[in-house]
Write a protein that holds these residues in place. Structure first.
Motif, PDB file in Angstrom:
ATOM      1  N   ASN A  58      -6.050  12.294  -0.400  1.00  0.00           N
ATOM      2  CA  ASN A  58      -7.473  12.109  -0.116  1.00  0.00           C
ATOM      3  C   ASN A  58      -8.052  10.972  -0.956  1.00  0.00           C
ATOM      4  O   ASN A  58      -8.816  10.153  -0.444  1.00  0.00           O
ATOM      5  N   ASP A  59      -7.690  10.919  -2.230  1.00  0.00           N
ATOM      6  CA  ASP A  59      -8.172   9.831  -3.093  1.00  0.00           C
ATOM      7  C   ASP A  59      -7.687   8.477  -2.572  1.00  0.00           C
ATOM      8  O   ASP A  59      -8.439   7.504  -2.561  1.00  0.00           O
ATOM      9  N   PHE A  60      -6.430   8.424  -2.150  1.00  0.00           N
ATOM     10  CA  PHE A  60      -5.871   7.172  -1.638  1.00  0.00           C
ATOM     11  C   PHE A  60      -6.556   6.789  -0.323  1.00  0.00           C
ATOM     12  O   PHE A  60      -6.838   5.612  -0.089  1.00  0.00           O
ATOM     13  N   LYS A  82      -9.533   7.267   0.569  1.00  0.00           N
ATOM     14  CA  LYS A  82     -10.896   6.768   0.365  1.00  0.00           C
ATOM     15  C   LYS A  82     -10.931   5.248   0.292  1.00  0.00           C
ATOM     16  O   LYS A  82     -11.897   4.626   0.714  1.00  0.00           O
ATOM     17  N   THR A  83      -9.869   4.648  -0.259  1.00  0.00           N
ATOM     18  CA  THR A  83      -9.828   3.192  -0.391  1.00  0.00           C
ATOM     19  C   THR A  83      -8.922   2.524   0.641  1.00  0.00           C
ATOM     20  O   THR A  83      -8.898   1.313   0.751  1.00  0.00           O
ATOM     21  N   HIS A  84      -8.150   3.326   1.377  1.00  0.00           N
ATOM     22  CA  HIS A  84      -7.238   2.811   2.400  1.00  0.00           C
ATOM     23  C   HIS A  84      -7.486   3.584   3.698  1.00  0.00           C
ATOM     24  O   HIS A  84      -6.871   4.622   3.931  1.00  0.00           O
ATOM     25  N   LYS A  85      -8.380   3.074   4.505  1.00  0.00           N
ATOM     26  CA  LYS A  85      -8.848   3.786   5.698  1.00  0.00           C
ATOM     27  C   LYS A  85      -7.750   4.034   6.738  1.00  0.00           C
ATOM     28  O   LYS A  85      -7.911   4.865   7.619  1.00  0.00           O
ATOM     29  N   GLU A 125       0.833  -1.211   0.000  1.00  0.00           N
ATOM     30  CA  GLU A 125       0.000   0.000   0.000  1.00  0.00           C
ATOM     31  C   GLU A 125       0.866   1.259   0.000  1.00  0.00           C
ATOM     32  O   GLU A 125       0.581   2.223  -0.719  1.00  0.00           O
ATOM     33  N   GLN A 157       2.216   1.791  -3.438  1.00  0.00           N
ATOM     34  CA  GLN A 157       1.168   2.342  -4.310  1.00  0.00           C
ATOM     35  C   GLN A 157       0.998   3.836  -4.063  1.00  0.00           C
ATOM     36  O   GLN A 157       0.877   4.623  -5.002  1.00  0.00           O
TER      37      GLN A 157
END
Length: 168
Positions: A98-100, A102-105, A38, A41
């Protein structure tokens, strides 16, 4: 030994200060809990957006911020904190993180500094919703182009109509 350690810290503070001064947008985030894949990424997404992503000692960042006159940043420098620095687009660090998130809390935005002004988490999320500079320029040019296209179409239609009337 003590003076060597001190000079290393002073050099690091000077480096951080220079980066904070150059950056148009800076976002602090808590990254604890991200695994290696993660994190890789995230770093790739930030690199592609032209954002520098670093982890510094909080005390050194606090010293650099105080030297620059950025007040209140130290309250967000608790625990493991990463710094994303955007030099060209002030909104890009906030947008990518912020975009990241959203899928990685496990990634949490904490605060940021945009063009010298300190913002909290909620405000940074609002800044993240602002389109990039390139997108805004494209929209602006598109809005200029539409009326000109309509004018050209209208003038062409008038010219064709006059041509038909002259032929009759």
């Amino acid at each position: 030994m003590q003076s060597k350690n001190r000079s290393l810290k002073e050099a690091k503070v000077a480096e951080i200060k220079e980066k904070l001064e150059k950056a148009q947008g800076v976002v602090l985030s808590e990254y604890q809990g991200l695994n290696v894949e993660e994190d890789t990424q995230l770093r790739k997404a930030l690199r592609e957006a032209g954002v520098e992503y670093r982890v510094y000692k909080n005390t050194l960042v606090t010293l650099a911020a105080k030297e620059l006159g950025i007040e209140g940043l130290d309250q967000y420098l608790q625990g493991p904190v990463s710094i994303a620095l955007g030099y060209d687009d002030p909104t890009s660090p906030a947008r990518v993180l912020n975009d990241f998130a959203k899928t990685h809390k496990k990634l949490q935005l904490k605060a940021g500094v945009v063009q010298g002004e300190l913002f909290g988490e909620a405000q940074i999320k609002e800044i993240a919703s602002i389109p990039s500079r390139d997108v805004l320029i494209a929209k602006l040019l598109g809005s200029f182009k539409a009326p000109l296209s309509n004018l050209a179409y209208l003038l062409n239609a008038i010219a064709e109509k006059k041509g038909e009337e002259a032929a009759e």
